[in-house]
Design a protein around this motif. Sequence first.
Motif, PDB file in Angstrom:
ATOM      1  N   GLY A   1       0.838  -1.204   0.000  1.00 21.80           N
ATOM      2  CA  GLY A   1       0.000   0.000   0.000  1.00 21.80           C
ATOM      3  C   GLY A   1       0.868   1.248   0.000  1.00 21.80           C
ATOM      4  O   GLY A   1       0.618   2.213  -0.728  1.00 21.80           O
ATOM      5  N   TYR A   2       1.927   1.190   0.811  1.00 20.55           N
ATOM      6  CA  TYR A   2       2.869   2.302   0.892  1.00 20.55           C
ATOM      7  C   TYR A   2       3.581   2.502  -0.453  1.00 20.55           C
ATOM      8  O   TYR A   2       3.671   3.616  -0.970  1.00 20.55           O
ATOM      9  CB  TYR A   2       3.874   2.000   2.000  1.00 20.55           C
ATOM     10  CG  TYR A   2       5.012   2.972   2.111  1.00 20.55           C
ATOM     11  CD1 TYR A   2       4.905   4.097   2.920  1.00 20.55           C
ATOM     12  CD2 TYR A   2       6.210   2.758   1.438  1.00 20.55           C
ATOM     13  CE1 TYR A   2       5.958   4.989   3.034  1.00 20.55           C
ATOM     14  CE2 TYR A   2       7.270   3.647   1.545  1.00 20.55           C
ATOM     15  CZ  TYR A   2       7.134   4.755   2.348  1.00 20.55           C
ATOM     16  OH  TYR A   2       8.176   5.648   2.457  1.00 20.55           O
TER      17      TYR A   2
ATOM     18  N   ILE B   1      -7.368   8.605  -1.161  1.00 21.49           N
ATOM     19  CA  ILE B   1      -6.725   7.406  -1.690  1.00 21.49           C
ATOM     20  C   ILE B   1      -7.652   6.233  -1.385  1.00 21.49           C
ATOM     21  O   ILE B   1      -8.041   6.020  -0.237  1.00 21.49           O
ATOM     22  CB  ILE B   1      -5.351   7.149  -1.039  1.00 21.49           C
ATOM     23  CG1 ILE B   1      -4.388   8.298  -1.367  1.00 21.49           C
ATOM     24  CG2 ILE B   1      -4.773   5.821  -1.514  1.00 21.49           C
ATOM     25  CD1 ILE B   1      -3.020   8.132  -0.739  1.00 21.49           C
TER      26      ILE B   1
ATOM     27  N   ALA C   1      -0.962   2.823   2.987  1.00 13.68           N
ATOM     28  CA  ALA C   1      -1.093   4.078   2.237  1.00 13.68           C
ATOM     29  C   ALA C   1      -1.302   5.252   3.186  1.00 13.68           C
ATOM     30  O   ALA C   1      -0.743   6.336   2.998  1.00 13.68           O
ATOM     31  CB  ALA C   1      -2.256   3.979   1.248  1.00 13.68           C
TER      32      ALA C   1
ATOM     33  N   THR D   1      -8.439   2.128  -1.457  1.00 16.70           N
ATOM     34  CA  THR D   1      -7.945   0.770  -1.651  1.00 16.70           C
ATOM     35  C   THR D   1      -9.177  -0.128  -1.735  1.00 16.70           C
ATOM     36  O   THR D   1     -10.287   0.301  -1.408  1.00 16.70           O
ATOM     37  CB  THR D   1      -7.033   0.289  -0.499  1.00 16.70           C
ATOM     38  OG1 THR D   1      -7.836   0.087   0.672  1.00 16.70           O
ATOM     39  CG2 THR D   1      -5.943   1.298  -0.201  1.00 16.70           C
TER      40      THR D   1
ATOM     41  N   ARG E   1      -1.877   6.973  -8.452  1.00 14.66           N
ATOM     42  CA  ARG E   1      -1.563   6.354  -7.150  1.00 14.66           C
ATOM     43  C   ARG E   1      -2.630   6.641  -6.098  1.00 14.66           C
ATOM     44  O   ARG E   1      -2.345   6.670  -4.908  1.00 14.66           O
ATOM     45  CB  ARG E   1      -0.185   6.829  -6.649  1.00 14.66           C
ATOM     46  CG  ARG E   1       0.941   6.509  -7.638  1.00 14.66           C
ATOM     47  CD  ARG E   1       2.302   6.744  -7.043  1.00 14.66           C
ATOM     48  NE  ARG E   1       3.364   6.360  -7.970  1.00 14.66           N
ATOM     49  CZ  ARG E   1       3.767   5.109  -8.178  1.00 14.66           C
ATOM     50  NH1 ARG E   1       3.202   4.118  -7.512  1.00 14.66           N
ATOM     51  NH2 ARG E   1       4.710   4.848  -9.044  1.00 14.66           N
TER      52      ARG E   1
ATOM     53  N   ALA F   1       1.258   3.819  -3.141  1.00 16.94           N
ATOM     54  CA  ALA F   1       0.837   5.203  -2.923  1.00 16.94           C
ATOM     55  C   ALA F   1       1.974   6.186  -3.182  1.00 16.94           C
ATOM     56  O   ALA F   1       1.740   7.310  -3.627  1.00 16.94           O
ATOM     57  CB  ALA F   1       0.305   5.381  -1.499  1.00 16.94           C
TER      58      ALA F   1
END
Lengths: 171, 596
Positions: free
Chosen positions: B80-81, B408, B451, B410, B430, B84
């Motif tokens: 996720g990081y 953001i 994220a 997901t 992203r 993003a």
Amino acid sequence: MHHTLSVLVENSPGVLARVAGLFSRRGFNIESLAVGPTERDDRSRITLRVDCSQHSIGQVVKQLYKLINVLKVNELTADDAIERELMIVRVTAQPADRADLIRLGEVFGARVCDVGPTSLMFECLEHPDKLHAFEEILKPYGVKELVRTGRVALRKSTPERTRSGRMRVLA
Amino acid sequence: MSATNPIPARPDTPRVAVRTGSMTGAEAIIRCLEAEGVDICWGIPGGAILPLYDAWARVEHSVRHILVRHEQGAGHMAQGYARATGKVGVCIGTSGPGATNLVTPVADAFLDSTPLIVITGQVPTHLIGSDAFQEADTTGIFMPITKHSYLITDVRDIPRVFREAFHIARTGRPGPVLVDIPKDLANATFDFSYPEEIDLPGYRPTQTGHPLQVQSAAEAIARARRPVLYVGGGVLNADACTELHAFAEAVGIPVVTTLMAKGAFPDSHPLCLGLPGMHGSKFANWAMNRADLLVTIGARFDDRVTGKLDAFAPGAKVIHMDIDPAEIDKNRKADVPIVGELRQVLPALTVAYLDLRAEDRIASKREWKDQVEEWRFKHPFRYRRVGPLKTQFVMERFRDLLADRDVIWTTGVGQHQMWAAQWLKVEKPRHFITSGGLGTMGFGVPAAIGAQMAYPDKTVINIDGDGCFQMTMQELATAVSYDVPAIHAILNNGWLGMVRQWQQLFHGERYSETLLRNDLPDYVKLAESFGALGLRAETEADVDRVIMEAVESRRPCVIDFRVDHEEKVYPMVPAGAGSSEMIDEPWDNDWVEDGV
């Protein structure tokens, strides 16, 4: 369609597993695989015989190149490479047949490396097609055990030009 | 045309000066992470990785460690990081089960080309191969699902291995790289310094697209009367969205963005057709199938996009731009292949196309654009607001209520994921993070946490299913521990909805083992037991209130949306079918005439 690939790899742990794993994962069929050291300690050469009826050889080569330890992939054709394979075979040989068998062996450039009461063992270093022919000749006598190394190959320094593909190199 | 654009090189991030000298392998690993600019990583300690965790507490350093509840969570958080930020995500597990728990996120990262460094402990060197406690053949297990993997055999290799691992993970086609470290080597002492140079003779990703191919592509686009840009996740990985935007506007033709590319091109842009494929829009699928040219940009002709390959875009020539040569001709033959960095290729192609336009050599695409526009106007995504609460309605409310926020998103995997892709509007790269290739249920919760940790001030919303949520919900503990306010919106229909949909359509309505119950667990109480905020919406009237309450709370939050379990994702191209076999709701079948 079969292809011979000569794959130069870094001599690092697991490199053979990576190559073999790639083939099984992608569903590529390997007919034979031979691996061994090269002129450099840090390089090995893997010679692969690949059946490409399901996949294009191009895809196989590109997937091989994705492996970090693969340095160079060459496709070798019979015309521009020397291909060899070692076969060791134990064949039934009653005393009466021995002379015949030894003469046959000479024709194929095979050497007798062991003699038993009812058997002979040959070693034969040749082009794989010729090994196959030798094996067929021996079959009527009774092939007891047989092992082949898988083919190894190197590109010739001056590739012989084929005239519209008619001339075939029989190594 | 100008063939010499400045290159792009996706940054092999500048390395940071770190402490050198005599230290243990474990400390060296931390110094390697520092040198690569890593500021955060996720993991769980265990026997074989203890030396690393001891160093974490013992030495001064700048790498934050997040203790998760399951290694799968660590992997997805790192993903996720990474998704993003575009940076490399780092996750850590111990040997044996720690490593095997990382298999799923690593396989996911491999299929979605996400840069990860995966550090696993290994039993001491002298025990390797002895079936020791918590021993697994980690490098063997990970070999087919990583871009590369290392088993450290000499402590002095640590700096080189990490230098190579980060380089491999983030360059070319990004992907996960595993580093397995035996415990005795983590404890061994050596003289550490971080290498500047890399020697990887077998790894040289192509940078520059071939100028002649770029020219051929420009000419093909100029000649084409019905071209479509087919954009995949590679554009995001290449950080080439600005270049894509310029190219698309220069050429002015419809842009299809795959699930992985959602957000790479703004959903609200007049040229954007959005999602193609199995649950894509009619207009996106029809545009691709009637096209005479597919301009493929960082996409890979996945079966969820193409359906039956032979029936896919039968009249189209294909330009295929990709960083990975092995994608060319893998599924679909490319007429004009271009291998290179999209940040270089796309500007070159734009320039080449504009040169042709200056020479007035462009065939008109007007009729085609009008046709696509008509399809789009006549055949949008549709649903009926009758009966129980619909997921599509919830998606619309999320989209409209939060339109002016930087959200953001997901997702998990399944029906809710497809509805999110269909109904949400994502305008920035992203900002839509989903498990595409592997289709990993349970991705959403940890990916959202990862994220959110990358961007603490943004609003992060995980659109999840009830089945998915239950696969990784233990990470709510991580979220609460570190006060990570991502919102987990469960579109709770009490079923494994997508599987149920297939059972209904293709398996004679035999709902074999897909009923979960929507009241088990009670998600509000569950959230509260973790110390998170729990909210529930059962009717349309509840929806706006819970969304705004969740967003404004800035607390870890779970929303239980009780939605209709009968609702199906349409349109749908059944697996293995061509897009002409697309099916839809009985009440939405008036389009057949317009189909391909």
